[in-house]
Motif scaffolding. Structure first.
Motif, PDB file in Angstrom:
ATOM      1  N   THR A 143      11.495  42.132 -22.233  1.00  0.00           N
ATOM      2  CA  THR A 143      10.280  41.345 -22.420  1.00  0.00           C
ATOM      3  C   THR A 143       9.160  42.279 -22.858  1.00  0.00           C
ATOM      4  N   TYR A 144       8.531  41.935 -23.988  1.00  0.00           N
ATOM      5  CA  TYR A 144       7.480  42.779 -24.542  1.00  0.00           C
ATOM      6  C   TYR A 144       6.098  42.210 -24.239  1.00  0.00           C
ATOM      7  N   GLU A 145       5.122  43.097 -24.243  1.00  0.00           N
ATOM      8  CA  GLU A 145       3.729  42.707 -24.120  1.00  0.00           C
ATOM      9  C   GLU A 145       3.137  42.617 -25.531  1.00  0.00           C
ATOM     10  N   VAL A 146       2.612  41.437 -25.885  1.00  0.00           N
ATOM     11  CA  VAL A 146       2.067  41.206 -27.223  1.00  0.00           C
ATOM     12  C   VAL A 146       0.567  40.956 -27.105  1.00  0.00           C
ATOM     13  N   THR A 147      -0.232  41.797 -27.754  1.00  0.00           N
ATOM     14  CA  THR A 147      -1.672  41.612 -27.804  1.00  0.00           C
ATOM     15  C   THR A 147      -2.028  40.868 -29.086  1.00  0.00           C
ATOM     16  N   PHE A 148      -2.615  39.686 -28.957  1.00  0.00           N
ATOM     17  CA  PHE A 148      -3.021  38.886 -30.113  1.00  0.00           C
ATOM     18  C   PHE A 148      -4.507  39.110 -30.338  1.00  0.00           C
ATOM     19  N   LEU A 149      -4.846  39.813 -31.413  1.00  0.00           N
ATOM     20  CA  LEU A 149      -6.231  40.177 -31.704  1.00  0.00           C
ATOM     21  C   LEU A 149      -6.829  39.188 -32.693  1.00  0.00           C
ATOM     22  N   SER A 150      -7.792  38.405 -32.218  1.00  0.00           N
ATOM     23  CA  SER A 150      -8.359  37.348 -33.055  1.00  0.00           C
ATOM     24  C   SER A 150      -9.725  36.940 -32.516  1.00  0.00           C
ATOM     25  N   GLU A 151     -10.474  36.234 -33.335  1.00  0.00           N
ATOM     26  CA  GLU A 151     -11.680  35.577 -32.836  1.00  0.00           C
ATOM     27  C   GLU A 151     -11.261  34.522 -31.828  1.00  0.00           C
ATOM     28  N   VAL A 152     -11.933  34.485 -30.700  1.00  0.00           N
ATOM     29  CA  VAL A 152     -11.604  33.489 -29.685  1.00  0.00           C
ATOM     30  C   VAL A 152     -12.276  32.178 -30.065  1.00  0.00           C
ATOM     31  N   SER A 153     -11.469  31.218 -30.524  1.00  0.00           N
ATOM     32  CA  SER A 153     -11.969  29.925 -30.994  1.00  0.00           C
ATOM     33  C   SER A 153     -10.971  28.846 -30.595  1.00  0.00           C
ATOM     34  N   ILE A 174     -12.119  41.786 -30.382  1.00  0.00           N
ATOM     35  CA  ILE A 174     -12.223  43.238 -30.447  1.00  0.00           C
ATOM     36  C   ILE A 174     -13.049  43.795 -29.290  1.00  0.00           C
ATOM     37  N   GLU A 175     -14.087  43.064 -28.872  1.00  0.00           N
ATOM     38  CA  GLU A 175     -14.914  43.536 -27.760  1.00  0.00           C
ATOM     39  C   GLU A 175     -14.102  43.578 -26.462  1.00  0.00           C
ATOM     40  N   GLN A 176     -13.310  42.533 -26.228  1.00  0.00           N
ATOM     41  CA  GLN A 176     -12.480  42.497 -25.026  1.00  0.00           C
ATOM     42  C   GLN A 176     -11.421  43.598 -25.052  1.00  0.00           C
ATOM     43  N   LEU A 177     -10.893  43.848 -26.247  1.00  0.00           N
ATOM     44  CA  LEU A 177      -9.894  44.907 -26.387  1.00  0.00           C
ATOM     45  C   LEU A 177     -10.488  46.268 -26.043  1.00  0.00           C
ATOM     46  N   ALA A 235      -9.510  52.107 -30.360  1.00  0.00           N
ATOM     47  CA  ALA A 235      -8.806  51.611 -29.177  1.00  0.00           C
ATOM     48  C   ALA A 235      -7.347  52.068 -29.187  1.00  0.00           C
ATOM     49  N   ARG A 236      -6.729  52.056 -30.358  1.00  0.00           N
ATOM     50  CA  ARG A 236      -5.327  52.478 -30.481  1.00  0.00           C
ATOM     51  C   ARG A 236      -5.171  53.948 -30.085  1.00  0.00           C
ATOM     52  N   LEU A 237      -6.076  54.788 -30.570  1.00  0.00           N
ATOM     53  CA  LEU A 237      -6.007  56.208 -30.241  1.00  0.00           C
ATOM     54  C   LEU A 237      -6.236  56.437 -28.747  1.00  0.00           C
ATOM     55  N   ALA A 238      -7.162  55.680 -28.171  1.00  0.00           N
ATOM     56  CA  ALA A 238      -7.454  55.830 -26.741  1.00  0.00           C
ATOM     57  C   ALA A 238      -6.286  55.331 -25.886  1.00  0.00           C
ATOM     58  N   SER A 239      -5.580  54.321 -26.379  1.00  0.00           N
ATOM     59  CA  SER A 239      -4.485  53.731 -25.613  1.00  0.00           C
ATOM     60  C   SER A 239      -3.254  54.628 -25.583  1.00  0.00           C
ATOM     61  N   GLU A 240      -2.989  55.326 -26.692  1.00  0.00           N
ATOM     62  CA  GLU A 240      -1.912  56.315 -26.779  1.00  0.00           C
ATOM     63  C   GLU A 240      -0.527  55.741 -26.520  1.00  0.00           C
ATOM     64  N   ASN A 241      -0.291  54.469 -26.834  1.00  0.00           N
ATOM     65  CA  ASN A 241       1.058  53.954 -26.616  1.00  0.00           C
ATOM     66  C   ASN A 241       1.760  53.524 -27.899  1.00  0.00           C
ATOM     67  N   ASN A 242       1.161  53.847 -29.056  1.00  0.00           N
ATOM     68  CA  ASN A 242       1.836  53.685 -30.344  1.00  0.00           C
ATOM     69  C   ASN A 242       2.367  52.271 -30.557  1.00  0.00           C
ATOM     70  N   ALA A 243       1.518  51.283 -30.336  1.00  0.00           N
ATOM     71  CA  ALA A 243       1.925  49.887 -30.484  1.00  0.00           C
ATOM     72  C   ALA A 243       2.350  49.588 -31.923  1.00  0.00           C
ATOM     73  N   ARG A 244       3.358  48.749 -32.069  1.00  0.00           N
ATOM     74  CA  ARG A 244       3.792  48.305 -33.392  1.00  0.00           C
ATOM     75  C   ARG A 244       2.917  47.137 -33.831  1.00  0.00           C
ATOM     76  N   GLU A 245       2.652  47.053 -35.126  1.00  0.00           N
ATOM     77  CA  GLU A 245       1.603  46.173 -35.630  1.00  0.00           C
ATOM     78  C   GLU A 245       2.159  45.076 -36.537  1.00  0.00           C
ATOM     79  N   ILE A 246       1.658  43.849 -36.304  1.00  0.00           N
ATOM     80  CA  ILE A 246       2.101  42.666 -37.054  1.00  0.00           C
ATOM     81  C   ILE A 246       0.867  41.931 -37.564  1.00  0.00           C
ATOM     82  N   ILE A 247       0.880  41.543 -38.824  1.00  0.00           N
ATOM     83  CA  ILE A 247      -0.240  40.838 -39.435  1.00  0.00           C
ATOM     84  C   ILE A 247       0.146  39.383 -39.686  1.00  0.00           C
TER      85      ILE A 247
END
Length: 222
Positions: A6-16, A39-42, A74-86
């Protein structure tokens, strides 16, 4: 997706309202943990020591240059090399525009339906990439131009069939396309990939492609 972690998926979007509806559909459509943030919450979460998800799903139209820069911080600070999907990407978007994402494993377009999205995400979670053949080829060409490599002994130790599969992999072919090209079953391709990954110490297709860039001379790679 049985026997799959089970993976953790972060969905980065405007909250609407629209993004909340999509987020609800996403949670129902994939068997993984999804967390929607702007982005602010992230940035706030990362500042508190919370890592990015295993995968970060971007709403393409939400991320302008400023937000992308903040994400990279945020990615550099997190240091977990998340894979990215658009997602929600225009078909007119150039490959070069997509190279801003260094760990890109999937691109979904505005005209893709939800079944295409879920099918593609399932493939990505299985370790494949979900890119058009052109984008995959452009992606590889871009990063190989940044490095020069000599063929390693590990590549020489691959069998002829494994080298053929690495070649097709490098041209963006899916498992099904590789199977069709080599006139074998998809399960046979998966077995060969498993053996290749084991030999080169890669966990997925993306790592295998990056390994190829550093361990196979250009004249042997393409």
């Amino acid at each position: 997706m049985a026997n799959q972690p089970t993976y953790e998926v972060t969905f980065l979007s405007e909250v609407s309202l629209q993004s909340r509806v999509f987020n609800d559909s996403l949670k129902k459509g994939i068997e993984h943990n999804v967390c929607m943030v702007d982005i602010e919450q992230l940035l706030e979460s990362v500042s508190l020591g919370v890592k990015l998800g295993d995968y970060v799903l971007f709403d393409y139209h939400y991320l302008d240059e400023s937000k992308l820069e903040q994400y990279n911080q945020a990615r550099l600070a997190s240091e977990n090399n998340a894979r990215e999907i658009i997602i929600n990407c225009s078909r007119e978007t150039s490959s070069e525009e997509l190279f801003k994402w260094r760990n890109l494993v999937g691109v979904f377009y505005l005209d893709d339906d939800m079944s295409t999205l879920f099918n593609g995400l399932e493939k990505i979670f299985e370790g494949e990439m979900w890119l058009t053949r052109q984008v995959a080829q452009d992606h590889i060409e871009y990063f190989r131009s940044m490095t020069t490599a000599k063929t390693s002994q590990a590549y020489a130790n691959l069998t002829k069939r494994e080298k053929q599969i690495m070649y097709l992999l490098g041209h963006g072919a899916s498992n099904v396309q590789i199977a069709d090209e080599l006139v074998v079953t998809e399960n046979t391709v998966k077995t060969h990939l498993h053996n290749i990954f084991k030999k080169i110490n890669a966990k997925n297709r993306l790592q295998a492609l990056l390994w190829a860039n550093n361990n196979i001379a250009l004249e042997e790679r393409y």
